[in-house]
Design an enzyme around this catalytic site. Structure first.
Site, PDB file in Angstrom:
ATOM      1  N   LYS A   1      27.695  55.489  26.077  1.00 58.09           N
ATOM      2  CA  LYS A   1      26.715  54.474  25.677  1.00 58.09           C
ATOM      3  C   LYS A   1      25.905  54.932  24.468  1.00 58.09           C
ATOM      4  O   LYS A   1      25.818  56.119  24.143  1.00 58.09           O
ATOM      5  CB  LYS A   1      25.774  54.135  26.831  1.00 58.09           C
TER       6      LYS A   1
ATOM      7  N   ASP B   1      21.251  56.745  33.892  1.00 54.43           N
ATOM      8  CA  ASP B   1      22.343  56.186  33.091  1.00 54.43           C
ATOM      9  C   ASP B   1      23.560  55.784  33.911  1.00 54.43           C
ATOM     10  O   ASP B   1      24.435  55.077  33.411  1.00 54.43           O
ATOM     11  CB  ASP B   1      22.795  57.195  32.026  1.00 54.43           C
TER      12      ASP B   1
END
Length: 310
Positions: free
Chosen positions: A17, A145
């Site tokens: 990401k 995350d």
């Protein structure tokens, strides 16, 4: 038992990401900082292959330094597998093979992607059949995350970053990533941020314990206009990351000089993400940076989260 489980092997792919926006507030009593962030999953993937076993084990490939990735309970993928086993009362084990492509300690959530992939892989392998909501709950227990790596796309994260809401993001965004052979410790970067704020007296102003993503960031994502989004990129950790690694600022400047719209440190670094005009613009930036001796990668987003490949 699922078809995947009956085959004895499950292969799951999960994306790394970029933090398109990362606002960092004050530190809560639990030691975590308040965050408001926009995650975007990009086309740089971790592959996790799960096989039946009596115990829990991990092998890793795709890294130059084999010691950079722990093979015990310090590894998020191992913790994910054991957490799922405990939650479902599964009494067996799993042999996890991790093929890494996301930079280790690069601020791109590679370890979190491994954990999300391990949850999906083990759930399929063991036939435990947890709902997406239950998998999300387990992912949230592993780190901020991990839930995002499970879902992918583009999302707004608040709280510790684990309270996710999908963000409306039109079109495709092209990025050039400048990676680094040397990682950067997330705790070190957060500690440096606190010290920099303290030196400026910012802590006396009590950084907020609750943050929101600014409306212009969301509007830019909704528009699908890379140039508009470039004007809103922000990372409160960037100053601290650059303090620890001044070369990151130089990489951003090189990228912009090469034609990128803007650059940002991804998460806690040291990966630098350069937003480009489109696929051709990204290829041009990549070529210039490669000629300058850097190691650039062209990726795009958003892409889906952890998915079974076979």
């Amino acid at each position: 038992m699922s078809l995947a489980a009956s085959a004895g092997t499950v292969h799951v792919r999960a994306p790394g990401k970029i933090n398109v926006y990362l606002g960092v507030g004050g530190r809560h009593d639990d030691g975590y900082h308040a965050l408001a962030t926009v995650f975007q999953a990009v086309s740089l993937y971790e592959d996790v292959i799960a096989r039946h076993a009596d115990d829990f084990s991990i092998t890793v490939s795709g890294v130059d330094d084999v010691g950079s990735v722990p093979l015990d309970d310090r590894n998020l993928a191992m913790r994910a597998a054991k957490l799922l086993a405990a939650a479902t009362e599964y009494d067996g084990g799993v042999a996890l093979e991790i093929r890494k492509n996301v930079p280790v300690a690069g601020g791109m959530g590679g370890g979190s992607a491994d954990a999300a992939a391990a949850l999906v892989a083990c759930d399929a392998l063991w036939g435990t059949g947890l709902s997406p909501a239950r998998l999300h709950d387990l992912a949230a227990r592993l780190g901020a995350d991990v839930p995002f790596a499970l879902h992918g796309g583009t999302a707004v994260g608040t709280g510790r970053g684990d309270q996710l809401n999908p963000a409306l993001a039109r079109g495709r965004l092209d990025w050039v990533l400048v990676t680094s052979e040397e990682g950067l410790s997330t705790p070190v970067v957060y500690d440096r941020l606190d010290r920099l704020r303290e030196q400026r007296g910012a802590l006396a102003d009590d950084p907020p314990l609750s943050l929101d993503v600014p409306i212009p960031v969301l509007q830019a994502l909704r528009s699908g206009d890379a140039a508009q989004l470039a004007m809103t990129l922000l990372n409160d950790l960037q100053e601290a990351a650059v303090y620890e690694r001044p070369d990151l600022d130089a990489a951003i400047r090189q990228g912009v000089d090469a034609g990128a719209l803007a650059g940002i440190v991804s998460g806690s670094g040291p990966t630098v993400a350069l937003l480009c005009t489109g696929p051709e613009g990204a290829q041009d930036v990549q070529s210039v940076l490669r000629d300058a001796g850097l190691d650039p990668l062209h990726v795009h987003g958003p892409v889906p989260g952890a998915r079974i490949i076979s």
